[in-house]
Structures are given as structure tokens and as C-alpha cells.
Scaffold this active site. Structure first.
Site, PDB file in Angstrom:
ATOM      1  CG  ASN A 296      -2.226   0.753   0.935  1.00  0.00           C
ATOM      2  OD1 ASN A 296      -2.352   1.437  -0.088  1.00  0.00           O
ATOM      3  ND2 ASN A 296      -3.181   0.667   1.845  1.00  0.00           N
TER       4      ASN A 296
ATOM      5  CG  HIS B 222      -6.852   0.770   7.491  1.00  0.00           C
ATOM      6  ND1 HIS B 222      -5.651   1.412   7.657  1.00  0.00           N
ATOM      7  CD2 HIS B 222      -6.716   0.010   6.370  1.00  0.00           C
ATOM      8  CE1 HIS B 222      -4.821   1.060   6.686  1.00  0.00           C
ATOM      9  NE2 HIS B 222      -5.438   0.203   5.890  1.00  0.00           N
TER      10      HIS B 222
END
Length: 443
Positions: free
Chosen positions: A318, A349
């Protein structure tokens, strides 16, 4: 999932068309901005229906902030509003849908838009509200000197190349792409006359796109075969725990973690290919003279699978989110940048408890791994056999530490997470704490 794949494949075709028929030599910047924005809005509505209103509300709220807030505070207000709205959506997702995944789950695009909003706000603050000598070299390069127009703002946040799966990119890079300066800026960094060229070459993204589409195909096959057959939940099954020795459980943990990766490889590599197909993502020329199209790449699979340190692993996983965390948090944090960056990552998240187990464990492992590396590595680089042995041991330790850390991220809830860590005897936590107690911390 079907909507996601259909939209991304359609976006891929639209990206080729966009580059060929609406390239900078065929259409004005305004036309390119408008097309990218309208198609992005269409994809959002197609995939998420009425839930897409959340994306548009957040975008317009922050456009108001960007045009009314004082420059010294613009990044703070934008950050609080964007992250606050995202958190409210995460909370509703958790409590309304009971740890389930909403069929029209809009949180992914909202997370990408939050990254872009805060990135632009920080870079605008750097460009207008700070002196050049106060900035790092990267902040100076990416600083935005003028507030964008409404069309530029909407195009940056809602364009069809990144509305569904990202990645986040820098505002100046995106504007240079729309205006046709993106590739030339990178090519001018090379002395082409020394290489025997009498004019600038014209790099084509077709080869890079085809290569990335092959990776997505392999990832899809692995997802359909491996992921379904090796569920993470099996590692806390009572029968499995009763009958399987500890070392075998560690081995199986590595297998199920590997099986969980292909869906991320698929989604991120396809998103990268879509941007490349549109002509966006050129990063320059490497030392061998090869044109690189990895400016927006979200992962480096080889570096992930061969990582010999926790830091190397997370730097190649990521990637664009890691870059965002560095630019808006790590480089600006007044104290404890590592801890604050992990906490922001967890909040971004969502609010599932498993995320916080993962990121708090990640802080502990990162500090312990840094201490071990600083105190031990220099003893093993004097000879090739020693260095090879060190790399093998650190590779195995890194891969198992990552598996141990990310399992709660998949499990989400508290009870299965505690059950998992009990079955592992909290061994990585205990070893990390012992390392930090025994080895003095160096800067």
C-alpha cells in the site's frame, strides 16, 4: 464485487480512449477535466447508488473549507472534517451492519477521497502559508501555489481513473498529467543527447499496462483458488488448535496470510493499469534506460515477498497510503511520529478493534526491529555467507511477524483476536518487549 470489476474494466477501456482521443494534443485541459469528472461521478453512482452521496457531500464540504478557511489553518480544518466524516461512516458501517460488509460499501472510495483532500490541503498550506526554507525538498516540489478551480478540484478528487480503487496521487502530478506536461517533466530530467537522441522520446504505457494486466489475471486465479480454500478463521478453529503443534500452526498462519493477499494484488494492480492506460503514472527512466510507469503503483510484490525487515515490508505494501501518511502525519507530527502515524493509519482504516490490535502491535514490532537492526546488522555484513545467513533469518522473522500482526486485521473483532494471540502465546509481543528492555534505543 461484480460492480467493482465491471467498473474497473470499463474504466480501463475508457482510459485507452481518453489517452488516444482526448489526449492533450486533441482536447483542452477543461475538456479533459470535465470528461474525467463526469465519468467518475457516473461510476460512483453505478457502483454505490444513493450511498455515493456521501462522496459528493464530503467533496463539497471541503471545497467550501478550501475557499473560506485561512491558509494557516486550512490543512487542520480539512483534516478534521474529512477524517471526522470518514469516521462517522466507519462507525455506521460497524454498528449498523454488525461486522458485515455492506453490499454497496462506499468506504473504500471515501477513504481515497479523504487522502486526496488532506494531501491537497497540506500541499496548499505549504505553497501559500509557509516559506520555502521551512519545507523539505519533497514538500517544496509538491507545494501548490494557488487554490484550484472547482473543475480542477472535482477532477482531482472524482476522476474515473481513481474514484473506485485509487490510488491517491499528488495534486501537481495530476494537473501536469491533464495539461500534458506529466511525461515531459520526467523526460527533461535526462540528458538525451548523451544517449544519442536528437529529440525527446515518446514513452508508451501499453507494455506496462499489459504486464500489470497479466499480474491481475494471475492474482484473480489465485484468489478464486487459494483464498476461498484457506480462510483466516480456520487458525482459531478449536479442533485445529487442539490437534496442531505450535510450529505447524505458525506454518499454516503463513499460508493463510499468503492466500489473503491476491485480492489486494488484483485490485491495486488493476487500478494502477487503469491510470497508466490513460497516460498517467510515468515516473522517469531507470539506470538501464527503461521507461518506468510506477509513479502510482501501490505495491512491489517482489520486495514484499522477499522483505528482510518489517520496515521494508510496509514500505512496499500500500505504497501510496504509506506516502500519504508520511506527508500529512509523519513529516508534520510534533512528537512521536511513528506512533501517531500508526494510530492515524488505524483510524483511517476504520474502527474495528482488529485494526487497532494490528497497528499497535505494528508499533511495538517496528521499534523492536529497528533496535535489533541498529545493534546487530553491522556484525553480519563483513562476509557473504554471514550476510546470506542474516538475510535468511531476518526474512523468516519478518514474514512470520507480519502474519502475526495482520491476522487481527482480517478477524476484525476482539474475541477471535484474543483467541488467536493466546494460541500463539503472545510470543511476538513478549519478544518485542524484551528486545526493547535489553537493547537501548538509538535515534
Amino acid at each position: 464485487q461484480i460492480n467493482f470489476v465491471a467498473c474497473q474494466l470499463f474504466a480501463l477501456l475508457a482510459a485507452f480512449w481518453f489517452r488516444i482521443y482526448l489526449g492533450p494534443s486533441h482536447a483542452s485541459s477543461a475538456v479533459r477535466h470535465a470528461f474525467a469528472t463526469l465519468f467518475g461521478i457516473y461510476f460512483a453512482v453505478f457502483c454505490f447508488g444513493w450511498y455515493s452521496i456521501h462522496l459528493f457531500v464530503l467533496v463539497m464540504m471541503n471545497y467550501g473549507i478550501m475557499n473560506t478557511a485561512s491558509i494557516p489553518n486550512i490543512h487542520r480544518y480539512s483534516f478534521v472534517v474529512a477524517m471526522g466524516y470518514l469516521m462517522l461512516c466507519h462507525i455506521s458501517r460497524m454498528y449498523i451492519f454488525h461486522y458485515g460488509i455492506l453490499t454497496t460499501d462506499f468506504s473504500g472510495p471515501l477513504m481515497i477521497i479523504t487522502q486526496k483532500i488532506t494531501t491537497l490541503a497540506c500541499q496548499l498550506h505549504d505553497g501559500i502559508g509557509r516559506q520555502a526554507e521551512e519545507l523539505t525538498a519533497e514538500q517544496n516540489r509538491l507545494a501548490v501555489k494557488t487554490r484550484p478551480s472547482l473543475l480542477e478540484y472535482l477532477s482531482y478528487l472524482l476522476n474515473f481513473m481513481s474514484i473506485i480503487a485509487g490510488p491517491c496521487s499528488n495534486y501537481k502530478d495530476y494537473i501536469a498529467f491533464i495539461e500534458g506536461r506529466h511525461v515531459h517533466m520526467k523526460l527533461l530530467e535526462v540528458n538525451w543527447k548523451q544517449k544519442g537522441y536528437d529529440r525527446l522520446p515518446e514513452p508508451s504505457p501499453t507494455g506496462a499496462v499489459m504486464y500489470k494486466l497479466c499480474i491481475t489475471l494471475v492474482s484473480l486465479i489465485l484468489f478464486l483458488t487459494l483464498t476461498k480454500n484457506f480462510p483466516m478463521a480456520y487458525i482459531i478453529d478449536n479442533e485445529f488448535l487442539d490437534k496442531t503443534p505450535f510450529l505447524s500452526r505458525l506454518g499454516y498462519l503463513y499460508v493463510v496470510t499468503q492466500a489473503a493477499k491476491p485480492k489486494y494484488y488484483f485490485a491495486w494492480t488493476l487500478a494502477d493499469a487503469v491510470n497508466n492506460a490513460a497516460g498517467y503514472g510515468f515516473s522517469g527512466v531507470d539506470e538501464r534506460g527503461t521507461f518506468r510507469w510506477d509513479l502510482l503503483s501501490n505495491l512491489n510484490i517482489w520486495n514484499i515477498e522477499t522483505a528482510t525487515s518489517f520496515k521494508m515490508y510496509i514500505e512496499n505494501w500500500n505504497i501510496q497510503t504509506a506516502a500519504w501518511l508520511k506527508r500529512v502525519c509523519y513529516d508534520r507530527a510534533p512528537w512521536y511520529p511513528t506512533a501517531l502515524t500508526f494510530i492515524l493509519s488505524a483510524l483511517w482504516h476504520g474502527i474495528y478493534p482488529g485494526y487497532y490490535f494490528t497497528f499497535l502491535t505494528g508499533i511495538l514490532i517496528t521499534l523492536a526491529a529497528r533496535a535489533i537492526r541498529n545493534h546487530c546488522r553491522h556484525h553480519f555484513v563483513s562476509s557473504v555467507p554471514l550476510k546470506m545467513a542474516y538475510d535468511v533469518v531476518t526474512w523468516a522473522a519478518t514474514q512470520l511477524a507480519v502474519c502475526y500482526t495482520v491476522a487481527p486485521f482480517v478477524m476484525l473483532a476482539v474475541e477471535p483476536t484474543i483467541k488467536f494471540y493466546k494460541s500463539m502465546y503472545f510470543h511476538v509481543h513478549i519478544l518485542s518487549i524484551l528486545v526493547l528492555l535489553v537493547l537501548p534505543i538509538r535515534p
